[in-house]
Write a protein that holds these residues in place. Structure first.
Motif, PDB file in Angstrom:
ATOM      1  N   TYR A   1       0.833  -1.190   0.000  1.00 55.05           N
ATOM      2  CA  TYR A   1       0.000   0.000   0.000  1.00 55.05           C
ATOM      3  C   TYR A   1       0.874   1.249   0.000  1.00 55.05           C
ATOM      4  N   PHE A   2       0.384   2.266  -0.693  1.00 57.32           N
ATOM      5  CA  PHE A   2       0.956   3.604  -0.648  1.00 57.32           C
ATOM      6  C   PHE A   2       0.053   4.428   0.257  1.00 57.32           C
ATOM      7  N   GLY A   3       0.640   5.353   1.045  1.00 56.62           N
ATOM      8  CA  GLY A   3      -0.232   6.088   1.954  1.00 56.62           C
ATOM      9  C   GLY A   3       0.397   7.335   2.523  1.00 56.62           C
ATOM     10  N   ILE A   4      -0.433   8.098   3.233  1.00 54.81           N
ATOM     11  CA  ILE A   4       0.005   9.302   3.922  1.00 54.81           C
ATOM     12  C   ILE A   4      -0.422   9.226   5.372  1.00 54.81           C
ATOM     13  N   LEU A   5       0.357   9.857   6.250  1.00 51.06           N
ATOM     14  CA  LEU A   5       0.038   9.911   7.672  1.00 51.06           C
ATOM     15  C   LEU A   5       0.336  11.310   8.187  1.00 51.06           C
ATOM     16  N   CYS A   6      -0.568  11.854   8.964  1.00 42.96           N
ATOM     17  CA  CYS A   6      -0.398  13.179   9.564  1.00 42.96           C
ATOM     18  C   CYS A   6      -0.387  13.044  11.080  1.00 42.96           C
ATOM     19  N   GLN A   7       0.700  13.494  11.680  1.00 42.12           N
ATOM     20  CA  GLN A   7       0.775  13.620  13.135  1.00 42.12           C
ATOM     21  C   GLN A   7       0.549  15.095  13.455  1.00 42.12           C
ATOM     22  N   TYR A   8      -0.519  15.420  14.200  1.00 42.60           N
ATOM     23  CA  TYR A   8      -0.894  16.817  14.342  1.00 42.60           C
ATOM     24  C   TYR A   8      -1.389  17.120  15.748  1.00 42.60           C
ATOM     25  N   THR A   9      -1.335  18.397  16.098  1.00 44.14           N
ATOM     26  CA  THR A   9      -1.928  18.897  17.335  1.00 44.14           C
ATOM     27  C   THR A   9      -3.218  19.639  16.983  1.00 44.14           C
ATOM     28  N   ALA A  10      -3.933  20.089  17.999  1.00 45.45           N
ATOM     29  CA  ALA A  10      -5.262  20.675  17.796  1.00 45.45           C
ATOM     30  C   ALA A  10      -5.232  21.884  16.864  1.00 45.45           C
TER      31      ALA A  10
END
Length: 871
Positions: free
Chosen positions: A205-214
């Motif tokens: 699989y190809f994919g994206i991930l976002c680690q974020y704060t509020a």
């Protein structure tokens, strides 16, 4: 959103000559014919063409770009889409973050992942945009382990807002190159290159991930995905397994992500070519389908499920897929129907298995069980097992993460699977009614291999039919790492033919005694008449100490008294195999434990310079009248302290205990070792070869005894002190009196771990103003004794002494003391050596012992000595 020329533009890496530009344009146009993924979101949709799956409720398409639109909270969001196998290829994409990225707000673009869930353990590669170093980097992930392959330039992303195009190239030989273009300036910069030859042959699989704060929950944007060079997915889905959930439901697991419409069409399925399900539901992983039927299956009848017309996400249509299944009404398990057969508590360093702790369970019964609502615990955390049908003779792995296990291994990932302690822990399995099905209390001693106990290897059960065996039925795996999901590498027939053996008796209070046995006892509690105390003590009740069935708690009718020795004999007691305890071999001496005071336990022997490949040891003796619990004590070298044991171990009055890290190795070096007085410890402090210290302290840091040793304490006649222990001569003399220590005799193999010292001597009673030599005749080096003690007792301290040895001709041989200030009473020693370091000849000698004080008073003692030899 962009035309073909613009797509081609992203492939321009280093120079922009017209010739090269046109060449790349032609190549890019050709590559589009084989591109597996192209998505610029110009259709305003990310659910198809290609389909993106994951936390899709947190993303939208805005102005022809994929945008994170999540609730205001600190969280992780991701999307994946099916992708071909990894060979050679090129990945191009745009990332925009309308803020300054950091270690808490960053993007990961997974070039390849073997899992759809990008938040858990997986195998794959990703580009990370943003970190505490404000860089772009390429990473490899294996399970939960992350390895940085290419470390981009620091501070490159130290901007108020970042727009960056990324280009990654992987050659057929496995060489990776990472390029970046800040603000789409058509000026790509090489961030770095790295080799990595591992490729995958299965679709990922190809994919994206976002680690974020509020405050960053809507400020991530992605666009212009273009991937070329990877083989397109032309393989239709396959039916991998079937799980019979209940009498009216079965679950089908397919090899890849499915097209939802075909997967949920009930007419694509049939049982025995006769009837279709009433409902077909594609589950969240997009690979499994739950089928529900209007009529129940008949118990213990074989069926055939057929699936046809099932499409994968790439549109490949499978032919007719069939699997056999049988519905069996699960039985109710009883004790030892299912057992723990392998434990992997310390996965680091990796030695052949994934870096994931696990416990393997095995159905040794002829019945089928549904593990739904069963639990596994270590006493501190509890994990609940989901629905899983465990057939007779079948294994299943219980773990918190499964990345890297063989595909044929049955695994249950339990989010709250207990963290297993490396040095020892409990694994307890119970059914929904709370009945214990199996329990194991392991220690590192069960490995029976010091090197493997350091990590990376599992402990395996030897004989599954020996249901009463404890540590004697476990050992380290013979297979690199272990054998999860299959018969153990150490499998053997090892039946239990002996009765239980009493290992310890420990007073928990003045009215309670805990008995510990070497194996599980039968579940029927024995009566108080099975235990005989001397002096006699009445027993009020008998209970099990815990679920392991290896301990009993005896409640007494009267108090046991301090400083009194008791013995207990066990009779009429059976193990869980029905073997009767042998009363003659089931006796134990104990007493009420008391805190150690300074001088209660003394250092008695130390091997600080073992032979090559040998092991250190240090021995202590309890010279008090107390029973002392070693659990309360630590041994240190003056700087680095170690707990002796985490278990309750009583040291009786007059008893010896030798501490070592490897009892087997010590026994091979010193065959006279008394194994019952040897205690294996996880780690001893370092004892330097030249000089050092052995200090025994309690938990309050009170010193019980200390010995500051030196290599010079060894006999001058021993040329090679490797493997030679220093032994204490007298318990009553000061520990740090040099004359109170001597090299162990060669007659006993140069060490006496766990028993009476070869150099120990009884104390001598002296009259006032006297000198006594004990013994008068000795054999240097190889005798017992091999030295002479010179005991003196004066009317006061402060005398100055000159002590010398002369031969029969009156020649001076050895100076023992030269103007040495003496105490009122003490000991000197002669080892039969000369001043030049050589051994004296056999014959008679005279000891000249002269003392004088400040008033000029002089007194001389003359004693006869004889040096002997063996003939």
């Amino acid at each position: 959103m962009k035309n073909t020329l613009q797509i081609c533009r992203f492939s321009i890496l280093k120079t922009f000559t017209v010739k090269l530009f046109l060449t790349i344009v032609a190549a890019a146009i050709a590559q589009q014919m084989f591109a597996q993924i192209t998505d610029d979101f110009s259709d305003g949709d990310f659910t198809s063409n290609p389909p993106w799956r994951g936390t899709s409720d947190k993303f939208i398409v805005n102005s022809q770009a994929l945008q994170l639109m999540a609730p205001s909270a600190t969280d992780v969001a991701y999307l994946t889409t099916p992708y071909g196998s990894l060979t050679n290829g090129k990945w191009e994409f745009l990332v925009r973050m309308s803020f300054n990225p950091s270690g808490t707000n960053y993007s990961r673009i997974y070039l390849l992942s073997d899992q759809t869930d990008l938040t858990g353990p997986l195998t794959g590669y990703f580009v990370q945009v943003g970190s505490e170093n404000d860089d772009v980097s390429l990473w490899k992930q294996t399970g939960t382990q992350f390895t940085k392959m290419i470390d981009g330039a620091d501070k490159r992303l130290d901007l108020a807002s970042v727009t960056i195009r990324i280009n990654v190239i992987r050659s057929l030989s496995g060489d990776w190159e990472l390029y970046s273009d800040i603000n789409s300036s058509n000026n790509y910069t090489l961030e770095g290159s790295a080799p990595d030859t591992i490729a995958t042959s299965t679709p990922g699989y190809f994919g994206i991930l976002c680690q974020y704060t509020a405050t960053r929950a809507d400020k991530f944007f992605f666009d212009d995905f273009f991937i070329s060079g990877a083989a397109p997915d032309t393989v239709p889905p396959d039916l991998m397994s079937i799980d019979v959930v209940s009498a009216t439901q079965i679950r089908l697991a397919f090899s890849e992500i499915l097209d939802g419409e075909s997967a949920e069409n009930v007419f694509n399925y049939a049982v025995d070519h006769r009837y279709s399900p009433s409902e077909a539901s594609l589950e969240s992983d997009n690979r499994t389908v739950l089928l529900s039927f209007g009529q129940p299956f008949t118990n213990d009848v074989a069926y055939v499920i057929s699936a046809s017309g099932i499409k994968d996400a790439a549109g490949n249509i499978a032919g007719v897929l069939q699997r056999n299944f049988t519905f069996v009404i699960p039985a109710s398990a009883v004790y030892k129907d299912v057992i723990v057969t392998e434990i992997f508590a310390d996965p680091n360093p990796v030695a052949g298995l994934p870096e994931s702790e696990f416990a393997e369970i095995f159905n040794r019964s002829p019945y089928t069980f549904d593990l739904a609502e069963w639990t596994v615990t270590d006493g501190s955390s509890i994990a609940t097992i989901p629905h899983f049908v465990l057939s007779p003779g079948e294994y299943v792995i219980l773990t918190s993460g499964s990345s890297g296990f063989n595909s044929d291994v049955k695994i249950l990932e339990l989010p709250r699977f207990p963290s297993l302690n490396n040095t020892g822990d409990m694994v307890l399995v119970k059914n929904p009614a709370g009945l214990t099905i199996d329990s194991v209390n392991y220690t590192t001693a069960w490995y029976k291999d010091r090197e493997k106990s350091n990590g990376g290897w599992s402990m395996e059960l030897i004989d599954p039919e020996n249901i009463c065996g404890e540590g004697d039925n476990w050992t380290a795996s013979d297979q690199p790492g272990g054998t999860p999901g299959k018969q153990n590498s150490v499998f053997a027939n090892k039946p239990d033919l002996t009765g239980p053996r009493l290992q310890s008796a420990l007073p928990l209070s003045s009215t309670q005694v805990r008995l510990t046995f070497n194996e599980k006892l039968q579940k029927m509690l024995p009566s108080g008449e099975s235990f005989l105390f001397q002096p006699p003590v009445g027993i009020r009740s008998v209970t099990f100490g815990d679920g392991s069935l290896t301990t009993l708690i005896l409640a007494l009718t009267e108090q046991i008294r301090p400083n009194e020795t008791y013995s207990i004999t066990v009779t009429d007691l059976y193990d869980c195999s029905g073997n009767l305890a042998d009363g003659e071999n089931n006796q134990y001496v104990f007493g009420l434990p008391e805190p150690a005071s300074p001088g209660d336990i003394v250092v008695n022997e130390i091997l600080f310079n073992p032979r090559p490949l040998g092991t250190d040891f240090v021995e202590f003796v309890n010279i008090s009248e107390k029973f002392i619990n070693l659990k309360d004590l630590q041994v240190t070298n003056g700087e680095d302290g170690r707990e002796i044991t985490s278990s309750d171990v009583l040291l009786a009055p007059g008893s010896y205990v030798a501490l070592t890290e490897n009892a087997g190795l010590l026994a091979s070096e010193y065959p006279q070792l008394q194994s019952e007085n040897v205690l294996v410890v996880d780690d001893l402090p370092a004892f330097p070869d030249e000089s050092g210290a052995v200090v025994l302290i309690d938990h309050a840091q009170q010193v019980i005894d200390s010995f500051f040793y030196s290599k010079q304490f060894h006999s001058p006649l021993i040329r090679d002190t490797d493997g030679v222990a220093l032994e204490r001569i007298s318990f009553t003399r000061d520990t740090n009196d040099h004359a109170n220590w001597k090299s162990a005799s060669s007659v006993v193999g140069f060490a006496t771990p766990g028993f009476f010292n070869s150099m120990a001597r009884p104390d001598v009673v002296l009259a006032e103003e006297s000198v006594i030599v004990v013994p008068e005749a000795f054999i240097p080096v190889s005798g017992e004794p091999d030295f002479a003690q010179i005991h003196y007792k004066l009317n006061k301290g402060g005398y100055v002494a000159n002590v010398k040895v002369y031969d029969q001709a009156g020649h001076h041989v050895k100076t023992i003391a030269n103007n040495e200030l003496l105490a009122a009473e003490g000991i000197l020693r002669w080892d039969g050596d000369r001043d030049d370091g050589n051994k004296t000849r056999v014959g008679y000698y005279m000891l000249w012992f002269e003392i004088f004080d400040e008033s000029g008073r002089v007194k001389t003692f003359r004693k006869r000595l004889a040096v002997s030899a063996r003939f």
